[in-house]
Scaffold this active site. Structure first.
Site, short mmCIF file in Angstrom:
data_model
loop_
_atom_site.label_atom_id
_atom_site.label_comp_id
_atom_site.label_asym_id
_atom_site.label_seq_id
_atom_site.Cartn_x
_atom_site.Cartn_y
_atom_site.Cartn_z
N SER A 102 1.72 2.72 -3.88
CA SER A 102 1.44 2.00 -5.11
C SER A 102 1.60 2.93 -6.30
O SER A 102 2.68 3.47 -6.52
CB SER A 102 0.05 1.36 -5.03
OG SER A 102 -0.13 0.40 -6.02
N ASP A 230 2.94 -8.77 -0.11
CA ASP A 230 2.24 -7.93 -1.10
C ASP A 230 1.99 -8.76 -2.36
O ASP A 230 2.93 -9.17 -3.02
CB ASP A 230 3.09 -6.71 -1.44
CG ASP A 230 2.35 -5.68 -2.27
OD1 ASP A 230 1.52 -6.07 -3.11
OD2 ASP A 230 2.61 -4.47 -2.09
N HIS A 258 -0.76 -5.64 0.30
CA HIS A 258 -0.83 -4.36 -0.41
C HIS A 258 -1.89 -3.53 0.30
O HIS A 258 -3.04 -3.42 -0.17
CB HIS A 258 -1.19 -4.61 -1.87
CG HIS A 258 -0.87 -3.48 -2.79
ND1 HIS A 258 0.40 -3.20 -3.22
CD2 HIS A 258 -1.67 -2.54 -3.37
CE1 HIS A 258 0.38 -2.16 -4.04
NE2 HIS A 258 -0.87 -1.74 -4.13
#
Length: 292
Positions: A102, A230, A258
């Site tokens: 991320s 995600d 995620h």
């Protein structure tokens, strides 16, 4: 596991290492508002047991690393990329494999462009270069974080409950959330944090755009891993990133959000080990690996 505090011009960065320092190094960089605990110990140990020297660390404003003025952190993504290099210096590592998730993937891309001589390969998990034609985060994420201002960050239990609730929103359909394990990790994060409210500074960090516009210039071997469900950084971001970075490989995690669920560890760890093996991590790798 061994802890080491790295001091960079008065900024303390908490690091932990696993394995033999003589082995090829992998530096793990976690995402926004998340400390090193989310690179779970067994995950790191499995990489170490396979012959890698693994380092995980707390970014600025999370965990046991230095916190800054709340609402005005005063540092940039360039500073965070340089933090990673100072950690390598502290461990006397000339070149490392860098793996970021991320926001950690954003930092990793910046490192590859800013310090290519220190990078063997990069791994980019659930991240993006945020090209303008890519889809936005799902509305459920916007709605969830719209309530964050109501949270009392001084109440540990409330913060722990908020963290668990956040992961419930982030997961995909393939792997049910291990709520007990998530609660334990969230508790560990709160207990070791200097100031939990400071995780919100990560939303204010400037300086990534000039680098993310240059991802096609990344010249080190790249591995992209992305889940098809995600909700924060939708799957097309991962596909686009793999297409943009020359020679990059794409690992698709079907039904994953995620997250780094244990049910995906065999695939993720296997892909990282293949990518970081001596002589590996080249464009000769399969262009796409799909999890069945």
């Amino acid at each position: 596991m061994t802890e080491q505090m790295v001091n960079r011009n008065g900024v303390e960065l908490c690091t932990e290492s696993f394995g033999n320092p003589a082995d090829p190094a992998i530096l793990l960089i976690m995402g926004a508002q998340a400390s090193l605990v989310w690179w779970e110990e067994p995950f790191c140990q499995r990489l170490a047991d396979a012959g890698r020297f693994v380092i995980r660390y707390d970014n600025r404003d999370v965990g046991r690393s230095t916190t800054f003025e709340l609402g005005n952190p005063g540092y940039t993504f360039e500073d965070m990329a340089d933090d990673a290099i100072h950690i390598l210096d502290a461990y006397k590592i000339e070149r490392a494999h860098i793996v970021g998730m991320s926001m950690g993937g954003i930092i990793t891309q910046i490192i590859a462009l800013r310090h290519p001589e220190r990078v063997r390969t990069i791994g980019l998990l659930a991240t993006s270069n945020f090209a303008p034609d890519l889809p936005p985060m799902e509305e459920k994420i916007v709605q969830f974080f719209s309530n964050v201002e109501e949270l009392d960050w001084e109440k540990e239990q409330d913060v722990i409950d908020f963290s668990v609730a956040k992961w419930k929103v982030l997961v995909g359909s393939r792997h049910p959330l291990d709520e007990q394990r998530t609660y334990e990790l969230a508790t560990a994060e709160v207990k070791r944090s200097r100031k939990m409210a400071n995780i919100n500074n990560h939303a204010l960090i400037p300086g990534s755009e000039p680098y993310l516009a240059r991802t096609a210039e990344i010249a080190v071997p790249a591995l992209v891993i992305h889940g098809t469900e995600d909700p924060i950084i939708p799957y097309p971001h991962g596909v686009a990133l793999a297409r943009t970075i020359p020679g990059a490989s794409l690992v698709t995690l079907e039904g994953t959000g995620h997250e780094l669920p244990q049910g995906d560890w065999d695939v993720i760890i296997g892909a990282i080990l293949q990518h970081t093996q001596e002589g590996g991590g080249t464009a000769k790798q399969a262009a796409s690996i799909r999890k069945r």
